[in-house]
Design a protein around this motif. Structure first.
Motif, PDB file in Angstrom:
ATOM      1  N   ARG A  13     -41.914  -8.813  38.114  1.00  0.00           N
ATOM      2  CA  ARG A  13     -42.365  -9.310  36.819  1.00  0.00           C
ATOM      3  C   ARG A  13     -41.365  -9.042  35.699  1.00  0.00           C
ATOM      4  NH1 ARG A  13     -47.879  -6.569  35.841  1.00  0.00           N
ATOM      5  NH2 ARG A  13     -46.759  -4.855  36.849  1.00  0.00           N
ATOM      6  N   ARG A  14     -40.758  -7.867  35.712  1.00  0.00           N
ATOM      7  CA  ARG A  14     -39.837  -7.533  34.629  1.00  0.00           C
ATOM      8  C   ARG A  14     -38.584  -8.412  34.688  1.00  0.00           C
ATOM      9  NH1 ARG A  14     -36.784  -1.737  33.496  1.00  0.00           N
ATOM     10  NH2 ARG A  14     -35.985  -2.276  31.434  1.00  0.00           N
ATOM     11  N   THR A  15     -38.049  -8.588  35.893  1.00  0.00           N
ATOM     12  CA  THR A  15     -36.854  -9.412  36.050  1.00  0.00           C
ATOM     13  C   THR A  15     -37.149 -10.868  35.722  1.00  0.00           C
ATOM     14  OG1 THR A  15     -36.039  -7.924  37.778  1.00  0.00           O
ATOM     15  CG2 THR A  15     -35.051 -10.116  37.663  1.00  0.00           C
ATOM     16  N   PRO A  26     -33.185   0.021  35.420  1.00  0.00           N
ATOM     17  CA  PRO A  26     -33.703   1.380  35.233  1.00  0.00           C
ATOM     18  C   PRO A  26     -34.886   1.343  34.264  1.00  0.00           C
ATOM     19  CG  PRO A  26     -31.321   1.307  34.944  1.00  0.00           C
ATOM     20  CD  PRO A  26     -31.809  -0.114  34.944  1.00  0.00           C
ATOM     21  N   ASP A  27     -35.733   2.357  34.315  1.00  0.00           N
ATOM     22  CA  ASP A  27     -36.929   2.328  33.473  1.00  0.00           C
ATOM     23  C   ASP A  27     -36.633   2.591  32.004  1.00  0.00           C
ATOM     24  OD1 ASP A  27     -36.306   4.987  33.574  1.00  0.00           O
ATOM     25  OD2 ASP A  27     -38.175   5.632  34.527  1.00  0.00           O
ATOM     26  N   ASP A  28     -35.428   3.093  31.689  1.00  0.00           N
ATOM     27  CA  ASP A  28     -35.131   3.445  30.302  1.00  0.00           C
ATOM     28  C   ASP A  28     -34.076   2.545  29.672  1.00  0.00           C
ATOM     29  OD1 ASP A  28     -33.080   4.291  31.909  1.00  0.00           O
ATOM     30  OD2 ASP A  28     -32.764   6.204  30.867  1.00  0.00           O
ATOM     31  N   ARG A  29     -33.793   1.393  30.279  1.00  0.00           N
ATOM     32  CA  ARG A  29     -32.771   0.489  29.749  1.00  0.00           C
ATOM     33  C   ARG A  29     -33.361  -0.898  29.490  1.00  0.00           C
ATOM     34  NH1 ARG A  29     -27.500   2.335  30.789  1.00  0.00           N
ATOM     35  NH2 ARG A  29     -27.582   4.614  30.766  1.00  0.00           N
ATOM     36  N   PRO A  49     -30.455  -4.892  32.743  1.00  0.00           N
ATOM     37  CA  PRO A  49     -30.126  -4.389  34.081  1.00  0.00           C
ATOM     38  C   PRO A  49     -28.754  -3.723  34.081  1.00  0.00           C
ATOM     39  CG  PRO A  49     -29.922  -6.783  34.001  1.00  0.00           C
ATOM     40  CD  PRO A  49     -30.552  -6.367  32.713  1.00  0.00           C
ATOM     41  N   THR A  50     -28.599  -2.712  34.924  1.00  0.00           N
ATOM     42  CA  THR A  50     -27.320  -2.013  35.037  1.00  0.00           C
ATOM     43  C   THR A  50     -26.522  -2.469  36.255  1.00  0.00           C
ATOM     44  OG1 THR A  50     -28.426  -0.222  36.238  1.00  0.00           O
ATOM     45  CG2 THR A  50     -28.166   0.043  33.848  1.00  0.00           C
ATOM     46  N   GLU A  51     -27.141  -3.276  37.099  1.00  0.00           N
ATOM     47  CA  GLU A  51     -26.455  -3.857  38.247  1.00  0.00           C
ATOM     48  C   GLU A  51     -26.969  -5.279  38.436  1.00  0.00           C
ATOM     49  OE1 GLU A  51     -26.152  -1.373  41.929  1.00  0.00           O
ATOM     50  OE2 GLU A  51     -27.504  -0.055  40.802  1.00  0.00           O
ATOM     51  N   ALA A 102     -24.244  -8.094  35.158  1.00  0.00           N
ATOM     52  CA  ALA A 102     -24.745  -6.876  34.521  1.00  0.00           C
ATOM     53  C   ALA A 102     -23.620  -5.858  34.365  1.00  0.00           C
ATOM     54  CB  ALA A 102     -25.883  -6.283  35.346  1.00  0.00           C
ATOM     55  N   THR A 103     -23.759  -4.989  33.363  1.00  0.00           N
ATOM     56  CA  THR A 103     -22.782  -3.926  33.136  1.00  0.00           C
ATOM     57  C   THR A 103     -23.400  -2.586  33.521  1.00  0.00           C
ATOM     58  OG1 THR A 103     -23.503  -3.637  30.838  1.00  0.00           O
ATOM     59  CG2 THR A 103     -21.721  -5.192  31.245  1.00  0.00           C
ATOM     60  N   ASP A 104     -22.584  -1.683  34.067  1.00  0.00           N
ATOM     61  CA  ASP A 104     -23.128  -0.413  34.554  1.00  0.00           C
ATOM     62  C   ASP A 104     -23.534   0.533  33.431  1.00  0.00           C
ATOM     63  OD1 ASP A 104     -20.654   0.312  33.615  1.00  0.00           O
ATOM     64  OD2 ASP A 104     -19.849   0.936  35.551  1.00  0.00           O
ATOM     65  N   ASN A 105     -23.143   0.222  32.186  1.00  0.00           N
ATOM     66  CA  ASN A 105     -23.547   1.075  31.069  1.00  0.00           C
ATOM     67  C   ASN A 105     -24.851   0.609  30.429  1.00  0.00           C
ATOM     68  OD1 ASN A 105     -22.764  -1.215  29.736  1.00  0.00           O
ATOM     69  ND2 ASN A 105     -21.009  -0.288  28.679  1.00  0.00           N
ATOM     70  N   GLY A 106     -25.461  -0.416  31.009  1.00  0.00           N
ATOM     71  CA  GLY A 106     -26.755  -0.863  30.516  1.00  0.00           C
ATOM     72  C   GLY A 106     -26.699  -1.768  29.310  1.00  0.00           C
TER      73      GLY A 106
END
Length: 252
Positions: free
Chosen positions: A54-56, A106-109, A112-114, A138-142
Motif C-alpha cells: 500500500r505504501r509503495t 524504511p519506516d522513518d523515511r 525509498p532508500t533502495e 532511489a538514493t541510499d540516503n533517503g
C-alpha cells in the motif's frame, strides 16, 4: 497501478517545501509529496503485486508524481520537435510500473532508500498521443529518487537486453540509407511490440515465449525502423535476439 486515472496539467505548478497540519511535505524535482509521519516499513520485489504494497503504491501513484512525468514528457517533445506550438493542456495517463530492482521503504523515511522502477505513461496533447518511460532511481540516503528519461514506447525488453541489442540495431538502421552512414545525431524515437509472446522457429524447432518489436531511430532528421525478434535461450538461459533486415526502412 491504476491505468484508468488521467491527470490533466495546464502549466507547470509552483511548489515549496512546507509543513501542513502535522503532515510532512517533501519536494522532489520541484514537486511536493505529502506523507504521514508514522509510515511503516515496506519492501517490494520485482514481479510482486502492488495491491499488497500500500505504501509503495500510494507513493508511485501520488498526483505530484504526474507533474514529474509531465516535465519529462515536455523535455522529450522538445528534443523530438513534437507539438512545438501546442498550448493546450497535457493529459498524463499511467500505463504501468515495472520494478527493476527491489524498492525498500524504511519506516522513518519519506522516500525509498533502495530501488529502481520504470514508469510507463501516455501523454495526450493537441489531438496526438505518445508513450514515454521514466526511470526513478532511489538514493541510499533517503532523499528523493532521481528521475531519468528512458526510451519511448512499449518495449518488453529489459534494460540489459536493450543494451545488448542496441549496437546491432543501430548498425542495421544506419545501413538502410547511405546518407545515414556518417550521422551522429541519433535518438531512439520509439520501441513498439509488434508480436506478443508466441512460438518462434529457431534451428528448425519451435521455441515458445519469443516476441517481436520495431525500434525506430531518429537519425539526422530521418526515421529509420528495424525489426527485432527476441527468443528465450532454453539451453543457456537468458534471451537472444536477431535483426530482421526485411523489416528495416527509412521514413520522413
Amino acid at each position: 497501478m491504476s491505468p484508468e486515472k488521467t491527470y490533466t496539467i495546464y502549466k507547470e505548478g509552483e511548489f515549496k517545501m512546507k509543513k501542513v497540519c502535522g503532515l510532512i511535505a517533501v519536494a522532489i524535482v520541484g514537486v511536493v509529496f505529502v506523507f504521514t509521519a508514522g509510515s511503516f516499513a515496506e519492501r517490494v520485489n520485482p514481479g510482486e503485486d502492488f495491491r499488497y504494497a500500500r505504501r509503495t503504491e500510494a507513493y508511485i501513484n501520488a498526483q505530484p508524481m504526474f507533474e514529474i512525468l509531465y516535465r519529462m514528457a515536455l523535455e522529450q517533445d522538445k528534443k523530438f520537435g513534437l507539438q512545438p506550438h501546442c498550448n493546450s493542456q497535457y493529459q498524463v495517463k499511467p500505463l504501468g510500473t515495472i520494478i527493476l530492482s527491489p524498492i525498500n521503504f524504511p519506516d522513518d523515511r519519506p522516500h525509498p532508500t533502495e530501488g529502481i522502477w520504470n514508469y510507463r505513461y501516455q501523454i495526450e496533447r493537441c489531438g496526438e498521443a505518445k508513450i514515454y518511460n521514466t526511470l526513478f532511481i532511489a538514493t541510499d540516503n533517503g532523499e528523493a529518487p532521481t528521475p531519468r528519461i528512458y526510451y519511448p514506447g512499449t518495449t518488453s525488453a529489459d534494460p540489459l537486453l536493450i543494451k545488448d541489442a542496441m549496437l546491432s540495431a543501430l548498425v542495421v538502421a544506419t545501413a538502410t540509407d547511405p546518407h545515414l552512414k556518417d550521422c551522429r545525431e541519433i535518438d531512439v524515437f520509439d520501441m513498439q511490440v509488434t508480436k506478443a509472446p508466441h512460438t518462434v522457429t529457431e534451428e528448425n524447432r519451435g521455441v515458445s515465449g519469443g516476441w517481436s518489436e520495431d525500434w525506430t531511430f531518429r537519425m539526422c532528421g530521418q526515421l529509420a525502423t528495424v525489426g527485432i525478434t527476441f527468443t528465450p535461450d532454453q539451453k543457456n538461459g537468458g534471451t537472444t535476439f536477431s535483426i530482421n533486415p526485411s523489416k528495416s526502412g527509412v521514413g520522413g
